[in-house]
Design a protein around this motif. Structure first.
Motif, PDB file in Angstrom:
ATOM      1  N   VAL A   1      38.210  26.811  31.151  1.00 14.99           N
ATOM      2  CA  VAL A   1      38.944  25.917  32.045  1.00 14.99           C
ATOM      3  C   VAL A   1      38.357  25.990  33.449  1.00 14.99           C
ATOM      4  O   VAL A   1      38.231  27.076  34.032  1.00 14.99           O
ATOM      5  N   PHE A   2      38.006  24.836  33.972  1.00 13.16           N
ATOM      6  CA  PHE A   2      37.472  24.745  35.337  1.00 13.16           C
ATOM      7  C   PHE A   2      38.622  24.378  36.259  1.00 13.16           C
ATOM      8  O   PHE A   2      39.259  23.340  36.105  1.00 13.16           O
ATOM      9  N   LEU A   3      38.887  25.237  37.247  1.00 20.53           N
ATOM     10  CA  LEU A   3      40.003  25.056  38.165  1.00 20.53           C
ATOM     11  C   LEU A   3      39.496  24.573  39.522  1.00 20.53           C
ATOM     12  O   LEU A   3      38.716  25.267  40.176  1.00 20.53           O
ATOM     13  N   ALA A   4      39.940  23.401  39.926  1.00 21.92           N
ATOM     14  CA  ALA A   4      39.625  22.883  41.259  1.00 21.92           C
ATOM     15  C   ALA A   4      40.956  22.601  41.943  1.00 21.92           C
ATOM     16  O   ALA A   4      41.320  21.452  42.207  1.00 21.92           O
TER      17      ALA A   4
ATOM     18  N   VAL B   1      45.969  31.924  36.104  1.00 24.33           N
ATOM     19  CA  VAL B   1      45.141  32.930  35.436  1.00 24.33           C
ATOM     20  C   VAL B   1      45.997  33.939  34.685  1.00 24.33           C
ATOM     21  O   VAL B   1      45.616  34.425  33.611  1.00 24.33           O
ATOM     22  N   GLY B   2      47.174  34.245  35.215  1.00 24.52           N
ATOM     23  CA  GLY B   2      48.030  35.244  34.579  1.00 24.52           C
ATOM     24  C   GLY B   2      49.083  34.683  33.651  1.00 24.52           C
ATOM     25  O   GLY B   2      49.913  35.443  33.133  1.00 24.52           O
ATOM     26  N   HIS B   3      49.057  33.379  33.396  1.00 19.73           N
ATOM     27  CA  HIS B   3      50.120  32.779  32.586  1.00 19.73           C
ATOM     28  C   HIS B   3      49.974  33.197  31.120  1.00 19.73           C
ATOM     29  O   HIS B   3      48.884  33.135  30.551  1.00 19.73           O
ATOM     30  N   PRO B   4      51.066  33.614  30.485  1.00 18.88           N
ATOM     31  CA  PRO B   4      50.982  34.084  29.093  1.00 18.88           C
ATOM     32  C   PRO B   4      50.492  33.020  28.114  1.00 18.88           C
ATOM     33  O   PRO B   4      49.878  33.367  27.092  1.00 18.88           O
TER      34      PRO B   4
ATOM     35  N   SER C   1      39.231  31.405  29.438  1.00 17.97           N
ATOM     36  CA  SER C   1      38.325  31.888  30.467  1.00 17.97           C
ATOM     37  C   SER C   1      38.328  30.847  31.582  1.00 17.97           C
ATOM     38  O   SER C   1      38.361  29.643  31.315  1.00 17.97           O
ATOM     39  N   PHE C   2      38.298  31.305  32.846  1.00 14.73           N
ATOM     40  CA  PHE C   2      38.442  30.386  33.969  1.00 14.73           C
ATOM     41  C   PHE C   2      37.232  30.419  34.889  1.00 14.73           C
ATOM     42  O   PHE C   2      36.615  31.467  35.099  1.00 14.73           O
TER      43      PHE C   2
END
Length: 259
Positions: free
Chosen positions: A131-134, A144-147, A153-154
């Motif tokens: 997952v690409f986070l912008a 990132v910490g969500h169950p 992978s971020f």
């Protein structure tokens, strides 16, 4: 003097426009990086640092502010509400600048969500793994910490600032998962980034300049999760035209009746 709450490219452009039109401008920005960019505009007085209600009221009083122009990020709802409260308390006119939304294509791969829980649920539904986070840094820890996203992978694209990179490291990202880059980038650049990091989902915010990122992802058939901008709860007038900002400033400086 106009108090301009800046922090985006729009804010810098409005500061330059107001100065060119002959107005005195005190620009408030959170980061030293944003302050340095504003200081490149001749004539702008720059205040760097986070403001609380008392701090903003001091600026209004000490600099004899005649109006507050809110050009903060569309997702910075707390500071916008604070500015409205100070404007109301001090009897100063308030104007909210809203950057126009990007024109986005219709696509079955574009998913709009209203909040960050919706982001996690949609990524999980898509069964994305890279997952690409912008989305900036404020919600990285949540995502990132969500169950629901424990198998993901971020990669995070953030501003090239020490505090932004530190936040990425603090939430558990490794250096190879961080892209520290000033945006917005071209469609070609974004496409290259998504290909390099083998992204199978993009998460971004509806903040205005996201069009090239979204188009690049859709070029590659990558699903896009778009967080819709909060609905402005503004008691003041909201504009997206710079001519209207100049008109408002003229009315404020003239102490005439304004909208």
């Amino acid at each position: 003097m106009i108090l301009l709450l800046a922090g985006t490219k729009d804010g810098r452009e409005l500061a330059a426009d107001l100065i060119s039109a002959g107005f005195s401008v005190l620009a408030s920005v959170t980061t030293s990086y944003g302050g340095a960019l504003l200081q490149e505009i001749p004539g702008v007085i720059v205040k760097i640092g986070r403001l609380d209600a008392a701090g903003m009221q001091r600026l209004v009083d000490e600099h004899r502010i005649k109006g507050i122009l809110d050009a903060t990020h569309p997702f910075a709802v707390e500071i916008s509400q604070l500015a409205q409260d100070v404007a109301c308390t001090s009897g100063r006119p308030y104007l909210r600048w809203e950057r126009p939304s990007a024109a986005l294509p219709e696509s079955s791969l574009l998913y709009r969500v209203q909040d960050w829980d919706g982001v996690a649920e949609k990524i999980s539904d898509l069964q994305a793994r890279s997952v690409f986070l912008a989305v900036g840094v404020n919600h990285l820890a949540f995502i990132v910490g969500h169950p629901l996203l424990s198998l993901c992978s971020f990669t995070a694209r953030v501003l090239p600032l020490p505090e932004a990179v530190s936040t990425c490291l603090r939430v558990g990202l490794k250096p190879q998962q961080i892209v520290a880059l000033q945006g917005p980038g071209s469609r070609e650049l974004n496409r290259a980034l998504f290909e390099h990091f083998q992204a199978d989902a993009l998460v971004t915010k509806e903040s205005g300049p996201e069009g090239e990122k979204v188009a690049a992802a859709l070029d590659l058939k990558i699903p896009v999760v778009l967080v819709e901008r909060p609905v402005a709860d503004s008691e003041g007038h909201v504009v997206s035209d710079k001519d209207e900002v100049i008109y408002w400033a003229k009315q404020v400086e003239g102490q005439q009746t304004i909208f």
